[in-house]
Enzyme design. Sequence first.
Site, PDB file in Angstrom:
ATOM      1  N   ASN A   4       0.858  -1.190   0.000  1.00 28.90           N
ATOM      2  CA  ASN A   4       0.000   0.000   0.000  1.00 28.90           C
ATOM      3  C   ASN A   4       0.901   1.250   0.000  1.00 28.90           C
ATOM      4  O   ASN A   4       1.716   1.421   0.911  1.00 28.90           O
ATOM      5  CB  ASN A   4      -0.901  -0.044   1.239  1.00 28.90           C
ATOM      6  CG  ASN A   4      -1.847   1.132   1.302  1.00 28.90           C
ATOM      7  OD1 ASN A   4      -1.437   2.272   1.077  1.00 28.90           O
ATOM      8  ND2 ASN A   4      -3.095   0.888   1.622  1.00 28.90           N
ATOM      9  N   HIS A  36       0.979   6.223   1.923  1.00 30.87           N
ATOM     10  CA  HIS A  36       1.703   7.175   2.770  1.00 30.87           C
ATOM     11  C   HIS A  36       2.944   7.763   2.115  1.00 30.87           C
ATOM     12  O   HIS A  36       3.537   8.702   2.645  1.00 30.87           O
ATOM     13  CB  HIS A  36       1.953   6.563   4.145  1.00 30.87           C
ATOM     14  CG  HIS A  36       0.642   6.301   4.829  1.00 30.87           C
ATOM     15  ND1 HIS A  36      -0.286   7.307   5.045  1.00 30.87           N
ATOM     16  CD2 HIS A  36       0.060   5.158   5.246  1.00 30.87           C
ATOM     17  CE1 HIS A  36      -1.366   6.785   5.597  1.00 30.87           C
ATOM     18  NE2 HIS A  36      -1.185   5.492   5.721  1.00 30.87           N
ATOM     19  N   HIS A  41      -5.505   3.732  -1.778  1.00 30.14           N
ATOM     20  CA  HIS A  41      -6.831   4.123  -1.310  1.00 30.14           C
ATOM     21  C   HIS A  41      -7.114   5.553  -1.764  1.00 30.14           C
ATOM     22  O   HIS A  41      -6.481   6.495  -1.288  1.00 30.14           O
ATOM     23  CB  HIS A  41      -6.841   4.028   0.227  1.00 30.14           C
ATOM     24  CG  HIS A  41      -8.182   4.293   0.851  1.00 30.14           C
ATOM     25  ND1 HIS A  41      -8.395   4.183   2.206  1.00 30.14           N
ATOM     26  CD2 HIS A  41      -9.375   4.654   0.315  1.00 30.14           C
ATOM     27  CE1 HIS A  41      -9.664   4.457   2.478  1.00 30.14           C
ATOM     28  NE2 HIS A  41     -10.277   4.764   1.353  1.00 30.14           N
ATOM     29  N   ARG A  81      -9.204   8.325  -1.246  1.00 24.75           N
ATOM     30  CA  ARG A  81     -10.199   8.755  -0.244  1.00 24.75           C
ATOM     31  C   ARG A  81     -11.047   9.896  -0.766  1.00 24.75           C
ATOM     32  O   ARG A  81     -10.604  10.684  -1.602  1.00 24.75           O
ATOM     33  CB  ARG A  81      -9.483   9.210   1.029  1.00 24.75           C
ATOM     34  CG  ARG A  81      -9.087   8.072   1.933  1.00 24.75           C
ATOM     35  CD  ARG A  81      -8.510   8.622   3.229  1.00 24.75           C
ATOM     36  NE  ARG A  81      -8.405   7.589   4.223  1.00 24.75           N
ATOM     37  CZ  ARG A  81      -9.320   7.334   5.158  1.00 24.75           C
ATOM     38  NH1 ARG A  81     -10.400   8.075   5.257  1.00 24.75           N
ATOM     39  NH2 ARG A  81      -9.150   6.354   6.007  1.00 24.75           N
ATOM     40  N   ARG A 115      -6.770  12.868   0.790  1.00 22.72           N
ATOM     41  CA  ARG A 115      -5.704  13.294   1.705  1.00 22.72           C
ATOM     42  C   ARG A 115      -4.350  12.704   1.343  1.00 22.72           C
ATOM     43  O   ARG A 115      -3.325  13.230   1.738  1.00 22.72           O
ATOM     44  CB  ARG A 115      -6.057  12.969   3.153  1.00 22.72           C
ATOM     45  CG  ARG A 115      -6.035  11.500   3.477  1.00 22.72           C
ATOM     46  CD  ARG A 115      -6.262  11.242   4.938  1.00 22.72           C
ATOM     47  NE  ARG A 115      -7.634  11.479   5.333  1.00 22.72           N
ATOM     48  CZ  ARG A 115      -8.193  10.940   6.414  1.00 22.72           C
ATOM     49  NH1 ARG A 115      -7.474  10.178   7.212  1.00 22.72           N
ATOM     50  NH2 ARG A 115      -9.436  11.160   6.719  1.00 22.72           N
ATOM     51  N   GLU A 120      -8.516   0.668  -3.167  1.00 19.52           N
ATOM     52  CA  GLU A 120      -9.381   0.716  -1.978  1.00 19.52           C
ATOM     53  C   GLU A 120     -10.334   1.883  -2.149  1.00 19.52           C
ATOM     54  O   GLU A 120      -9.906   2.994  -2.484  1.00 19.52           O
ATOM     55  CB  GLU A 120      -8.545   0.921  -0.719  1.00 19.52           C
ATOM     56  CG  GLU A 120      -7.791  -0.311  -0.300  1.00 19.52           C
ATOM     57  CD  GLU A 120      -7.013  -0.067   0.980  1.00 19.52           C
ATOM     58  OE1 GLU A 120      -7.167   1.004   1.605  1.00 19.52           O
ATOM     59  OE2 GLU A 120      -6.245  -0.949   1.342  1.00 19.52           O
ATOM     60  N   THR A 140      -8.447   3.740   8.274  1.00 20.46           N
ATOM     61  CA  THR A 140      -9.646   2.910   8.267  1.00 20.46           C
ATOM     62  C   THR A 140      -9.739   2.202   9.616  1.00 20.46           C
ATOM     63  O   THR A 140      -8.929   1.334   9.911  1.00 20.46           O
ATOM     64  CB  THR A 140      -9.565   1.889   7.113  1.00 20.46           C
ATOM     65  OG1 THR A 140      -9.149   2.581   5.940  1.00 20.46           O
ATOM     66  CG2 THR A 140     -10.896   1.226   6.861  1.00 20.46           C
ATOM     67  N   GLU A 178     -11.304  -9.227   2.835  1.00 21.50           N
ATOM     68  CA  GLU A 178     -10.028  -8.901   3.478  1.00 21.50           C
ATOM     69  C   GLU A 178     -10.310  -8.752   4.968  1.00 21.50           C
ATOM     70  O   GLU A 178     -11.132  -7.925   5.369  1.00 21.50           O
ATOM     71  CB  GLU A 178      -9.426  -7.620   2.895  1.00 21.50           C
ATOM     72  CG  GLU A 178      -8.098  -7.287   3.577  1.00 21.50           C
ATOM     73  CD  GLU A 178      -7.286  -6.220   2.860  1.00 21.50           C
ATOM     74  OE1 GLU A 178      -7.328  -6.164   1.606  1.00 21.50           O
ATOM     75  OE2 GLU A 178      -6.611  -5.444   3.558  1.00 21.50           O
ATOM     76  N   HIS A 202      -3.944  -4.512   7.642  1.00 20.95           N
ATOM     77  CA  HIS A 202      -4.071  -3.345   8.518  1.00 20.95           C
ATOM     78  C   HIS A 202      -3.205  -3.512   9.760  1.00 20.95           C
ATOM     79  O   HIS A 202      -3.418  -4.422  10.550  1.00 20.95           O
ATOM     80  CB  HIS A 202      -5.505  -3.028   8.951  1.00 20.95           C
ATOM     81  CG  HIS A 202      -5.669  -1.555   9.210  1.00 20.95           C
ATOM     82  ND1 HIS A 202      -5.254  -0.966  10.374  1.00 20.95           N
ATOM     83  CD2 HIS A 202      -6.142  -0.555   8.429  1.00 20.95           C
ATOM     84  CE1 HIS A 202      -5.489   0.336  10.304  1.00 20.95           C
ATOM     85  NE2 HIS A 202      -6.016   0.615   9.128  1.00 20.95           N
TER      86      HIS A 202
HETATM   87  N1  PXP Z   1      -6.068  -3.098   3.968  1.00 17.79           N
HETATM   88  C1  PXP Z   1      -7.005  -2.130   4.002  1.00 17.79           C
HETATM   89  C2  PXP Z   1      -8.372  -2.460   3.514  1.00 17.79           C
HETATM   90  C3  PXP Z   1      -6.687  -0.828   4.443  1.00 17.79           C
HETATM   91  O1  PXP Z   1      -7.647   0.116   4.474  1.00 17.79           O
HETATM   92  C4  PXP Z   1      -5.366  -0.540   4.818  1.00 17.79           C
HETATM   93  C5  PXP Z   1      -4.999   0.848   5.234  1.00 17.79           C
HETATM   94  O2  PXP Z   1      -5.214   1.719   4.188  1.00 17.79           O
HETATM   95  C6  PXP Z   1      -4.422  -1.575   4.746  1.00 17.79           C
HETATM   96  C7  PXP Z   1      -4.802  -2.846   4.352  1.00 17.79           C
HETATM   97  C8  PXP Z   1      -2.996  -1.349   5.091  1.00 17.79           C
HETATM   98  O3  PXP Z   1      -2.878  -1.011   6.434  1.00 17.79           O
HETATM   99  P1  PXP Z   1      -1.505  -0.462   6.984  1.00 17.79           P
HETATM  100  O4  PXP Z   1      -1.213   0.806   6.260  1.00 17.79           O
HETATM  101  O5  PXP Z   1      -1.754  -0.282   8.442  1.00 17.79           O
HETATM  102  O6  PXP Z   1      -0.461  -1.526   6.704  1.00 17.79           O
END
Ligand code: PXP
Length: 244
Positions: free
Chosen positions: A10, A13, A46, A48, A52, A73, A104, A154, A193
């Site tokens: 992901n 960030h 994602h 949003r 952001r 996402e 999330t 998921e 997550h």
């Molecule tokens: N899976 C989903 C559905 C999420 O919303 C997120 C966070 O955007 C992640 C995985 C990844 O989580 P993390 O950034 O905490 O590793």
Amino acid sequence: MSKKLRLGVNIDHVATIRNARGGAHPDPIRAAQIAAAAGADGITAHLREDRRHISDEDIDRLMDTLSLPLNLEMAATPEMLEIALRHKPHAACIVPERREERTTEGGLDAVRGRETLRPLVGALTESGVRVSLFVEPDPLQLDAAKAIGAPVVELHTGAYCDAGPQRRAQELQRVVAAAAHAEAIGLECHAGHGLAYDTVGPVAAIATIVELNIGHFLIGEAIFVGLDDSIRRMRALMDGARRR
Ligand code: PXP
């Protein structure tokens, strides 16, 4: 025999840091390229409602240039559905979204959201997008996902990752049981997550989970060791736990 375990990186960030200054650096698309070279099997982003981190232009560029499958996402809104149907990413993960949340914070309520989710899942599936629902590791949520017609869930691993030593085994057990339930009712199972080096092993060891989506920890760790290294180490931990 256990199934292959995919890593979805992901990159949200990377965009968070870029947006802090409003310029073009660091570029999430460059991060996606590094992730591909380091052994990621997919890229997750994602988009949003408040934009952001990931922007519409990021999604355009990912769709144009990415060599790996994109997992978009998205919240279950008409705007996001229109964007997803226009781009047709490989996969879409439907997540709950509240403007005031930092991230999330919980899974979708697929039980109560059944009627809203069903047409959205149907429209995405019809256009060839593989849909997953991001849910708590709760059998009722999985049954609802199945009834709605989603092929994939998921499992939210946040409670397991955030739990202190006293509750962690119990939270892991919820993930283990939910993964078994997903298999029993014919759902493909992903998880994610909050996963980090010290929490990924027990989740990666669950043989019926076929994909982990990991972001924040990898991007944070990249500040110290570089993105290539942080992803390679995570990949090695996942593969090691899976083999055991
Ligand atoms: N899976 C989903 C559905 C999420 O919303 C997120 C966070 O955007 C992640 C995985 C990844 O989580 P993390 O950034 O905490 O590793």
